[in-house]
Scaffold this motif. Structure first.
Motif, PDB file in Angstrom:
ATOM      1  N   CYS A 109      -9.609  33.676  48.015  1.00 21.20           N
ATOM      2  CA  CYS A 109      -9.227  33.927  46.687  1.00 21.20           C
ATOM      3  C   CYS A 109      -8.897  35.407  46.586  1.00 21.20           C
ATOM      4  O   CYS A 109      -9.375  36.365  47.313  1.00 21.20           O
ATOM      5  CB  CYS A 109     -10.439  33.739  45.513  1.00 21.20           C
ATOM      6  SG  CYS A 109     -10.071  34.908  43.985  1.00 21.20           S
ATOM      7  N   CYS A 143      -5.998  28.980  44.129  1.00 22.08           N
ATOM      8  CA  CYS A 143      -7.565  29.545  43.633  1.00 22.08           C
ATOM      9  C   CYS A 143      -8.278  29.520  41.858  1.00 22.08           C
ATOM     10  O   CYS A 143      -6.830  30.126  41.733  1.00 22.08           O
ATOM     11  CB  CYS A 143      -8.488  30.879  44.189  1.00 22.08           C
ATOM     12  SG  CYS A 143      -9.819  30.832  43.406  1.00 22.08           S
ATOM     13  N   CYS A 145     -10.689  30.429  40.059  1.00 20.98           N
ATOM     14  CA  CYS A 145     -12.071  31.018  39.833  1.00 20.98           C
ATOM     15  C   CYS A 145     -11.667  31.731  38.067  1.00 20.98           C
ATOM     16  O   CYS A 145     -11.262  32.497  38.157  1.00 20.98           O
ATOM     17  CB  CYS A 145     -13.150  31.391  40.977  1.00 20.98           C
ATOM     18  SG  CYS A 145     -11.898  32.955  40.988  1.00 20.98           S
ATOM     19  N   CYS A 148      -9.922  34.495  38.570  1.00 22.90           N
ATOM     20  CA  CYS A 148      -8.301  34.534  39.364  1.00 22.90           C
ATOM     21  C   CYS A 148      -7.521  34.375  37.483  1.00 22.90           C
ATOM     22  O   CYS A 148      -7.141  34.304  36.966  1.00 22.90           O
ATOM     23  CB  CYS A 148      -8.280  32.861  39.873  1.00 22.90           C
ATOM     24  SG  CYS A 148      -8.085  33.566  41.787  1.00 22.90           S
TER      25      CYS A 148
HETATM   26 ZN   LIG Z   1      -9.831  33.113  43.025  1.00 21.96          ZN
END
Ligand SMILES: [Zn+2]
Length: 618
Positions: A109, A143, A145, A148
């Motif tokens: 990430c 990624c 998440c 992000c």
């Molecule tokens: Zn991320």
């Protein structure tokens, strides 16, 4: 086929002897961190290397320092480096930036400061041990998440990730590595799924100048798989990355994935080399050590002879080595192609323009290469090519209509696909020709070229229906739909050039089953300017070079007869491996009212075995 098996006794490492270098191929084997970690175990590396190097010659190894959070320690890396250097084998480092390959190839990430720190530490660790290292396939991010999502804000994932990864390349990999080791060269390997890179942050616009070199994933495996990789992709992708950084594409890379028969592995190596890869990397030392499985024996008899591959190799006085490993398939494939490679100049092909970060009619260029139209992808609209091919992906260029008009005004041709035209409707393309690619479909099986005889495909295929103004533009190839007909290749004059619209079947693979007369006419319209053309069925690729040489590669399961068309003044061609000469037959062009529409050509009948190549010079 003439092949020479010579094995050199390398006395400085005992009595064992090894496959000698190829004349025209530089080879490398990649070693994952999992295997590099084992190299310090007593006897492990000696045994694996001994078995490998009897069966295939290796010039260079890539020693990976990281994969899936496994970092190989300093002592092991130095031990392995010395082992190979002592044997005259070049060494370079490698990094796979995955967190967990087992979890959908989980990447780092790049919005997470811990992950960023780790990425940088791995680059620094690698630069401490090597003057060159390569990033394998995974310097992108998938990624999503919450960090992000927040960092992305209102941008698209594509825009966010393109800039994120450009900065990560500079800030976390290139600058830190060069601070640790100013001499280090960093190479980014791009995988085979170029059409979709932008969505994951591989930035083909800004990264190639930042890195010292590029590398190319030419693994096409089983085309029925979920990656849609046609065999010809191994060629287009090398040429594409070379065009992104001229002189900077350092090689092609093949693995053993998706194999259903052994010739498929050989084909991947050959096609990589037909694209003139500067080096070829075998992935990886573990796969090369896998046993040869007899079920990979094909039903047909091509130039890849399974039994011949399995023959014991002489390794000195009265001694022989029985090959048992996948590395022998690589070695044998190289031996089959090495001689031919010495004849081939620089590749020549029709240019297909793909703007940076564009997508559309995904991977279509590779399907086109499969029907005998040599093709390479370029990142800029070429201004000195007699024909430019545009697929839907080219519609991403906001200035594309002006570029097409300029090309036509130079007196050159443009061929666009139905997908491109459809994407451009309402965006000015009508100022060249007013036709409409509709949403209606036709289910067709019969075709006609000009005033010729109808011919049929094996089964029906779905095509989009194109409407046009009668007498404003003309059908060159038509599909017959029992009670109706539709353009397959359509032509319109504009300025001093010709503008063609090519109807692509809904399922691209249906291109392969178009009857030979249709394919021949398409090849002539698109690739007629090359000094070699072919006539015949699909799934035979043509590779053309700038020094009067060419290669035919068949992907068919049975022997095929192809007609090769050359200039009327060339009366014979020579198969460079078999030294066989083939005489041509002059074909006069059709004349009507004392006018001819074309040039006379010399025609050569050439047979190609299943899943085999033949190379010629003239
Ligand atoms: Zn991320």
């Amino acid at each position: 086929m003439k092949r020479i098996f010579i094995f050199l006794i390398l006395t400085f490492i005992g009595i064992a002897s090894y496959a000698i270098p190829y004349k025209h191929i530089k080879t490398a084997v990649y070693c994952r961190a999992y295997e590099v970690e084992k190299m310090i175990q007593p006897g492990w590396l000696e045994s694996v290397w001994d078995t490998l190097s009897h069966q295939v010659h290796i010039d260079k190894v890539y020693l990976e320092t990281h994969r899936d959070l496994l970092i190989v320690d300093d002592v092991t890396l130095e031990y392995a480096k010395k082992f190979f250097q002592d044997r005259g084998v070049k060494v370079a480092g490698g990094i796979t930036y995955t967190v967990n390959e087992g979890n959908n190839f989980q990447t780092f990430c790049y919005a997470n400061s811990e992950d960023r720190k780790k990425v940088q530490e791995i680059a620094e660790h690698t630069a401490r041990h090597f003057d060159e290292f390569i990033l394998d396939d995974f310097f992108f991010t998938s990624c999503k998440c919450n960090l992000c999502i927040e960092a992305k804000g209102d941008q698209s994932w594509t825009d966010y990730r393109l800039e994120l990864m450009r900065k990560a390349a500079v800030e976390l990999v290139i600058n830190p590595a060069k601070t640790v080791n100013p001499d280090v060269e960093i190479v980014i390997k791009y995988p085979n799924w170029y059409e979709h890179f932008q969505g994951l942050g591989f930035n083909l616009e800004t990264e190639p100048p930042l890195f010292d070199g590029l590398y190319t994933g030419t693994e096409t495996r089983d085309r029925s798989g979920n990656q849609h990789l046609q065999q010809y992709l191994g060629y287009t992708v090398i040429r594409y990355y070379e065009n992104l950084k001229p002189g900077g594409n350092r090689g092609g890379w093949v693995d053993t994935g998706g194999l259903r028969f052994m010739d498929r592995f050989a084909e991947q190596l050959w096609i990589t080399l037909f694209a003139k890869a500067r080096e070829i990397t075998l992935f990886d030392i573990r796969q090369m050590d896998w046993p040869i499985r007899d079920e990979l024996r094909a039903d047909w008899k091509g130039i890849f002879n399974f039994d011949e591959m399995m023959n014991p190799i002489k390794i000195g006085e009265g001694e022989s080595f029985v090959p048992t490993k996948m590395s022998r398939a690589a070695g044998y494939s190289f031996e089959l192609v090495d001689n031919l490679l010495g004849y081939l100049g620089n590749p020549v092909a029709v240019k297909s323009y793909k703007p940076f970060h564009s997508v559309g009619e995904d991977f279509l260029q590779n399907y086109i290469g499969m029907i005998g139209i040599p093709i390479e992808i370029v990142p800029e609209f070429p201004v000195d090519e007699p024909v430019v091919l545009l697929t839907e992906t080219a519609s991403f260029d906001p200035d594309i209509v002006a570029k097409i008009k300029a090309q036509l005004n130079r007196g050159y041709d443009v061929v666009v696909t139905s997908g491109f035209f459809k994407a451009m409707q309402g965006r000015g393309i009508e100022s060249i020709v007013e036709l409409r690619v509709t949403d209606r479909k036709a289910n067709v099986k019969n075709f006609i070229v000009g005033f010729g005889q109808p011919s049929a495909s094996q089964s029906e295929m779905l095509i989009p229906q194109i409407n046009y103004f009668t007498n404003d533009s003309w059908e060159i190839i038509s599909a017959l739909d029992d009670t109706n007909g539709w353009p397959i290749l359509h032509s319109a004059d504009y300025s001093k050039g010709r503008f063609f619209v090519w109807t692509i079947p809904d399922n691209f693979v249906d291109l392969y089953q178009l009857p030979a007369p249709v394919l021949n006419r398409l090849r002539k319209a698109i690739a007629g300017n090359l000094n070699v053309n072919i006539e015949g069925p699909g799934e035979v690729s043509l590779f053309v070079y700038d020094n009067n040489t060419f290669v035919l590669q068949s992907f068919l399961d049975e022997e095929v007869t192809v007609h090769v068309l050359l200039d009327e003044k060339i009366s014979e061609i020579t198969d460079v491996d078999q030294c066989e000469k083939i005489d041509g037959k002059l074909r006069r062009t059709y004349a009507f009212r004392n006018r001819t529409s074309d040039n006379d050509v010399m025609v050569y009948e050439v047979k190609v075995k299943p899943h085999s190549f033949r190379g010629f010079r003239f």
